[in-house]
Design an enzyme around this catalytic site. Structure first.
Site, PDB file in Angstrom:
ATOM      1  N   ASP A  34       0.867  -1.185   0.000  1.00 22.43           N
ATOM      2  CA  ASP A  34       0.000   0.000   0.000  1.00 22.43           C
ATOM      3  C   ASP A  34       0.900   1.230   0.000  1.00 22.43           C
ATOM      4  O   ASP A  34       2.039   1.160   0.456  1.00 22.43           O
ATOM      5  CB  ASP A  34      -0.915   0.001   1.236  1.00 22.43           C
ATOM      6  CG  ASP A  34      -2.113   0.926   1.046  1.00 22.43           C
ATOM      7  OD1 ASP A  34      -3.202   0.422   0.728  1.00 22.43           O
ATOM      8  OD2 ASP A  34      -1.949   2.158   1.193  1.00 22.43           O
ATOM      9  N   LYS A  39      -0.794   2.998   7.182  1.00 21.44           N
ATOM     10  CA  LYS A  39      -1.513   1.736   7.047  1.00 21.44           C
ATOM     11  C   LYS A  39      -0.561   0.540   7.155  1.00 21.44           C
ATOM     12  O   LYS A  39      -0.819  -0.422   7.870  1.00 21.44           O
ATOM     13  CB  LYS A  39      -2.196   1.723   5.673  1.00 21.44           C
ATOM     14  CG  LYS A  39      -3.445   0.902   5.630  1.00 21.44           C
ATOM     15  CD  LYS A  39      -4.080   0.968   4.265  1.00 21.44           C
ATOM     16  CE  LYS A  39      -5.410   1.670   4.300  1.00 21.44           C
ATOM     17  NZ  LYS A  39      -6.098   1.606   3.001  1.00 21.44           N
ATOM     18  N   THR A 121     -13.317  -3.132  -9.358  1.00 25.94           N
ATOM     19  CA  THR A 121     -14.386  -3.067 -10.360  1.00 25.94           C
ATOM     20  C   THR A 121     -14.028  -2.009 -11.395  1.00 25.94           C
ATOM     21  O   THR A 121     -13.823  -0.842 -11.050  1.00 25.94           O
ATOM     22  CB  THR A 121     -15.719  -2.720  -9.680  1.00 25.94           C
ATOM     23  OG1 THR A 121     -15.971  -3.721  -8.698  1.00 25.94           O
ATOM     24  CG2 THR A 121     -16.863  -2.711 -10.693  1.00 25.94           C
ATOM     25  N   PHE A 146     -17.070 -10.386  -5.429  1.00 26.95           N
ATOM     26  CA  PHE A 146     -18.515 -10.286  -5.192  1.00 26.95           C
ATOM     27  C   PHE A 146     -18.784 -10.282  -3.685  1.00 26.95           C
ATOM     28  O   PHE A 146     -19.671 -10.977  -3.195  1.00 26.95           O
ATOM     29  CB  PHE A 146     -19.247 -11.470  -5.848  1.00 26.95           C
ATOM     30  CG  PHE A 146     -19.039 -11.558  -7.338  1.00 26.95           C
ATOM     31  CD1 PHE A 146     -19.796 -10.778  -8.197  1.00 26.95           C
ATOM     32  CD2 PHE A 146     -18.075 -12.395  -7.869  1.00 26.95           C
ATOM     33  CE1 PHE A 146     -19.600 -10.843  -9.579  1.00 26.95           C
ATOM     34  CE2 PHE A 146     -17.875 -12.464  -9.238  1.00 26.95           C
ATOM     35  CZ  PHE A 146     -18.634 -11.693 -10.098  1.00 26.95           C
ATOM     36  N   GLU A 149     -20.174  -6.346   2.363  1.00 26.92           N
ATOM     37  CA  GLU A 149     -19.645  -5.848   3.627  1.00 26.92           C
ATOM     38  C   GLU A 149     -20.329  -6.573   4.770  1.00 26.92           C
ATOM     39  O   GLU A 149     -21.539  -6.807   4.730  1.00 26.92           O
ATOM     40  CB  GLU A 149     -19.913  -4.345   3.758  1.00 26.92           C
ATOM     41  CG  GLU A 149     -18.995  -3.541   2.879  1.00 26.92           C
ATOM     42  CD  GLU A 149     -19.139  -2.051   3.142  1.00 26.92           C
ATOM     43  OE1 GLU A 149     -19.074  -1.304   2.165  1.00 26.92           O
ATOM     44  OE2 GLU A 149     -19.312  -1.666   4.303  1.00 26.92           O
ATOM     45  N   PHE A 245     -32.767 -10.464  -2.020  1.00 25.69           N
ATOM     46  CA  PHE A 245     -32.860  -9.114  -2.603  1.00 25.69           C
ATOM     47  C   PHE A 245     -34.281  -8.753  -3.010  1.00 25.69           C
ATOM     48  O   PHE A 245     -34.511  -8.077  -3.993  1.00 25.69           O
ATOM     49  CB  PHE A 245     -31.852  -8.930  -3.756  1.00 25.69           C
ATOM     50  CG  PHE A 245     -30.477  -8.719  -3.198  1.00 25.69           C
ATOM     51  CD1 PHE A 245     -29.755  -9.798  -2.708  1.00 25.69           C
ATOM     52  CD2 PHE A 245     -29.932  -7.455  -3.078  1.00 25.69           C
ATOM     53  CE1 PHE A 245     -28.518  -9.622  -2.118  1.00 25.69           C
ATOM     54  CE2 PHE A 245     -28.699  -7.264  -2.492  1.00 25.69           C
ATOM     55  CZ  PHE A 245     -28.004  -8.354  -2.019  1.00 25.69           C
ATOM     56  N   CYS A 256     -21.127   0.122  -3.548  1.00 27.48           N
ATOM     57  CA  CYS A 256     -21.086  -0.621  -4.816  1.00 27.48           C
ATOM     58  C   CYS A 256     -22.298  -0.408  -5.703  1.00 27.48           C
ATOM     59  O   CYS A 256     -22.157  -0.020  -6.861  1.00 27.48           O
ATOM     60  CB  CYS A 256     -20.937  -2.110  -4.540  1.00 27.48           C
ATOM     61  SG  CYS A 256     -19.284  -2.515  -3.997  1.00 27.48           S
ATOM     62  N   ARG A 323     -21.493   5.424   3.045  1.00 29.99           N
ATOM     63  CA  ARG A 323     -21.496   5.875   1.649  1.00 29.99           C
ATOM     64  C   ARG A 323     -22.865   5.638   1.025  1.00 29.99           C
ATOM     65  O   ARG A 323     -23.414   4.546   1.126  1.00 29.99           O
ATOM     66  CB  ARG A 323     -20.388   5.170   0.862  1.00 29.99           C
ATOM     67  CG  ARG A 323     -19.027   5.775   1.186  1.00 29.99           C
ATOM     68  CD  ARG A 323     -17.912   5.049   0.507  1.00 29.99           C
ATOM     69  NE  ARG A 323     -17.654   3.754   1.143  1.00 29.99           N
ATOM     70  CZ  ARG A 323     -16.708   2.921   0.730  1.00 29.99           C
ATOM     71  NH1 ARG A 323     -15.966   3.211  -0.312  1.00 29.99           N
ATOM     72  NH2 ARG A 323     -16.514   1.783   1.358  1.00 29.99           N
TER      73      ARG A 323
HETATM   74  C1  UDX Z   1     -22.998  -5.414  -2.716  1.00 22.97           C
HETATM   75  C2  UDX Z   1     -23.104  -6.772  -3.431  1.00 22.97           C
HETATM   76  O1  UDX Z   1     -24.016  -7.624  -2.733  1.00 22.97           O
HETATM   77  C3  UDX Z   1     -21.736  -7.410  -3.569  1.00 22.97           C
HETATM   78  O2  UDX Z   1     -21.835  -8.605  -4.335  1.00 22.97           O
HETATM   79  C4  UDX Z   1     -20.794  -6.437  -4.261  1.00 22.97           C
HETATM   80  O3  UDX Z   1     -19.492  -6.968  -4.388  1.00 22.97           O
HETATM   81  C5  UDX Z   1     -20.746  -5.119  -3.509  1.00 22.97           C
HETATM   82  O4  UDX Z   1     -22.083  -4.593  -3.386  1.00 22.97           O
HETATM   83  P1  UDX Z   1     -22.840  -4.504  -0.203  1.00 22.97           P
HETATM   84  O5  UDX Z   1     -22.755  -3.134  -0.807  1.00 22.97           O
HETATM   85  O6  UDX Z   1     -21.919  -4.855   0.905  1.00 22.97           O
HETATM   86  O7  UDX Z   1     -22.606  -5.619  -1.355  1.00 22.97           O
HETATM   87  O8  UDX Z   1     -24.324  -4.637   0.337  1.00 22.97           O
HETATM   88  P2  UDX Z   1     -25.596  -5.596   0.181  1.00 22.97           P
HETATM   89  O9  UDX Z   1     -25.750  -6.395   1.410  1.00 22.97           O
HETATM   90  O10 UDX Z   1     -25.606  -6.303  -1.100  1.00 22.97           O
HETATM   91  O11 UDX Z   1     -26.767  -4.476   0.224  1.00 22.97           O
HETATM   92  C6  UDX Z   1     -26.743  -3.353  -0.663  1.00 22.97           C
HETATM   93  C7  UDX Z   1     -27.885  -2.409  -0.387  1.00 22.97           C
HETATM   94  O12 UDX Z   1     -29.113  -2.964  -0.826  1.00 22.97           O
HETATM   95  C8  UDX Z   1     -28.095  -2.039   1.088  1.00 22.97           C
HETATM   96  O13 UDX Z   1     -28.372  -0.664   1.174  1.00 22.97           O
HETATM   97  C9  UDX Z   1     -29.322  -2.845   1.505  1.00 22.97           C
HETATM   98  O14 UDX Z   1     -30.045  -2.226   2.530  1.00 22.97           O
HETATM   99  C10 UDX Z   1     -30.101  -2.872   0.201  1.00 22.97           C
HETATM  100  N1  UDX Z   1     -31.005  -4.029   0.074  1.00 22.97           N
HETATM  101  C11 UDX Z   1     -30.489  -5.292  -0.040  1.00 22.97           C
HETATM  102  C12 UDX Z   1     -32.376  -3.836   0.028  1.00 22.97           C
HETATM  103  O15 UDX Z   1     -32.866  -2.698   0.109  1.00 22.97           O
HETATM  104  N2  UDX Z   1     -33.201  -4.924  -0.128  1.00 22.97           N
HETATM  105  C13 UDX Z   1     -32.710  -6.187  -0.258  1.00 22.97           C
HETATM  106  O16 UDX Z   1     -33.522  -7.110  -0.388  1.00 22.97           O
HETATM  107  C14 UDX Z   1     -31.318  -6.384  -0.190  1.00 22.97           C
END
Ligand code: UDX
Length: 426
Positions: A34, A39, A121, A146, A149, A245, A256, A323
């Site tokens: 890094d 860090k 990405t 993929f 968090e 989802f 993301c 974010r």
């Molecule tokens: C996401 C992808 O899942 C992951 O594969 C990619 O690499 C990075 O982006 P992350 O941003 O950590 O991961 O969050 P995730 O748990 O997927 O949720 C994303 C957002 O969608 C959150 O704001 C969550 O509240 C919302 N969400 C998720 C919904 O509103 N409804 C759902 O059913 C699922």
């Protein structure tokens, strides 16, 4: 050194550290580079600068195999597969900012012994343009992540699939990358570089589409008397749809989805193609973030001078990441409607600072609720369900109005206790 392939990781951020930890757990020597002295110093002392469940323990127990450095020159003699994990934030034009990736390409320089393995990405076409610039002097493999968090370590070790994109001319680097993942017992998608890049963006855009779709079904269900939770349950049992989802709420946020959906729309636009569907997915998500305001106005009338408590600041529970969080949009909108806003989050409110405008950061959920005209549940932290809604909370509220932005609270209990309860599509 052991007999497993040593690897290099460039960028000790969230993706880089999870990648480094998991490959070291699989028995590889990992050289992590890094550019931030601070860090590297803290990692070398065994302190992990980010919070991700299981990460610090995994880095700790594999410390003998992990080597941290500021210098690319320390990586190149030790590892041939170099995982590029630097960030690619959106730029003003809406395209991904590739300046960090480009710097890495320059620093690695021309070496046919090395391959850059892209985890960051990037827009579709990045691999091709890097290969063209390097004129075949370096190998290139696309290996998108993929990870979610809050469960990134587990996601890495138990992936649904691993995608490895490479060209036929690539001197076997693609096969070597695929071999690293063999112990994980997941399907490995061997494909070309551009398709691998597209798989990442299309997967996130599809998941975002699923969320905007169920949010619109929720909005219509409110008018037509259906319950979106029941609708999602019934839809999700169709194997072609799947249950994940489909949780209606106040829209998606995070580092993301918003970024990747916009990036794909922009990439399409750059070729002259208007991606109609993604334009709507983004618009629906923006409107969804504001829907709690209308529900407050329905019961309170004008919001001027009203005290509104927002529970949750993080974009989802179990993270301090803010974010593109819905809380920030809501806090801003409510204040421009003349309301006074107080927010509470178990770990994320400290980070929000000025992004919350003049909102008061409360010490506890009850402190936020004390004297409020309404509560809006923005992030589904488990502790919010455990609050004494029938006792403490009700006594502290000026009026018992709850807008449950994630359909997370016990609606029946609240209604029985005399609350006016507004969910999403219920
Ligand atoms: C996401 C992808 O899942 C992951 O594969 C990619 O690499 C990075 O982006 P992350 O941003 O950590 O991961 O969050 P995730 O748990 O997927 O949720 C994303 C957002 O969608 C959150 O704001 C969550 O509240 C919302 N969400 C998720 C919904 O509103 N409804 C759902 O059913 C699922």
């Amino acid at each position: 050194m052991n007999d497993r392939e040593p690897i290099g990781v460039i960028g000790a951020g969230w993706v880089g550290l999870v990648t480094a930890a998991c490959f070291s757990e699989l028995g590889h020597d990992v050289y992590v580079r890094d550019i931030l002295q601070e860090k590297i110093d803290s990692l070398s002392r065994g302190e992990v600068p980010i919070y991700e469940p299981g990460l610090s323990e995994m880095l700790g127990r594999n410390s003998e195999r992990l080597h941290y450095t500021l210098e690319m020159a320390d990586l190149l003699p030790n590892a041939e597969l170099l995982f590029c994990c630097v960030d690619t934030p959106p730029s003003y034009s809406g395209d991904a900012d590739l300046s960090r990736v480009n710097r890495v390409v320059e620093e690695v320089g021309g070496s046919t012994d090395h391959a850059l393995v892209m985890k960051s990405t990037v827009p579709v076409g990045t691999g091709r343009s890097i290969r063209r610039t390097a004129n075949g002097a370096i190998g290139y493999v696309s290996n998108p992540e993929f990870l979610k968090e809050g469960s990134a370590v587990n996601d890495f070790m138990n992936p649904d699939r691993v995608v490895v994109g490479f060209e036929d001319s690539d001197d076997g680097f693609g096969e070597r990358v695929a071999a690293l993942y063999e112990p994980l017992d997941a399907p490995i998608v061997h494909t070309d570089v551009a398709s691998a890049e597209m798989i990442k963006l299309a997967s996130n855009a599809f998941l975002a589409t699923k969320i905007s779709f169920i949010n619109e079904i929720a909005n219509v269900s409110e008018e037509l008397g259906a319950n979106v939770d029941e609708v999602a349950r019934g839809m999700g049992l169709d194997a072609r749809i799947g249950p994940q989802f489909l949780r209606a709420g106040l829209g998606y946020g995070g580092s993301c989805f918003p970024k990747d959906v916009s990036a794909l729309k922009q990439l399409a636009g750059n070729t002259g193609y208007h991606f109609q569907l993604l334009t709507s997915v983004i618009e629906v998500n923006e409107l969804q973030k504001r829907r709690a305001i209308g529900k407050l106005q329905k019961h309170l009338g004008s919001l001027v001078g009203k005290e509104i408590a927002l529970l949750g600041v993080a974009f989802k529970p179990n993270t301090d990441d803010i974010r593109e969080a819905t809380s920030l949009v809501l806090a801003g909108r409510l204040q421009s409607e003349g309301a006074h806003v107080r927010v509470y989050d178990p770990i994320a409110s400290g980070r929000a600072g000025s992004l919350l405008g003049g909102a008061r950061v409360a010490e506890s959920a009850l402190d936020a609720i004390d004297g409020a005209d309404a509560v809006v549940l923005v992030t589904e932290w488990p502790e919010f369900r455990e609050l004494d809604w029938e006792g403490d909370v009700k006594q502290k509220l000026r009026s018992p109005l709850v807008v449950d932005g994630r359909n997370f609270l016990d609606r029946e209990l609240l209604t029985r206790a005399g609350y006016t309860y507004e969910g999403v599509g219920r």
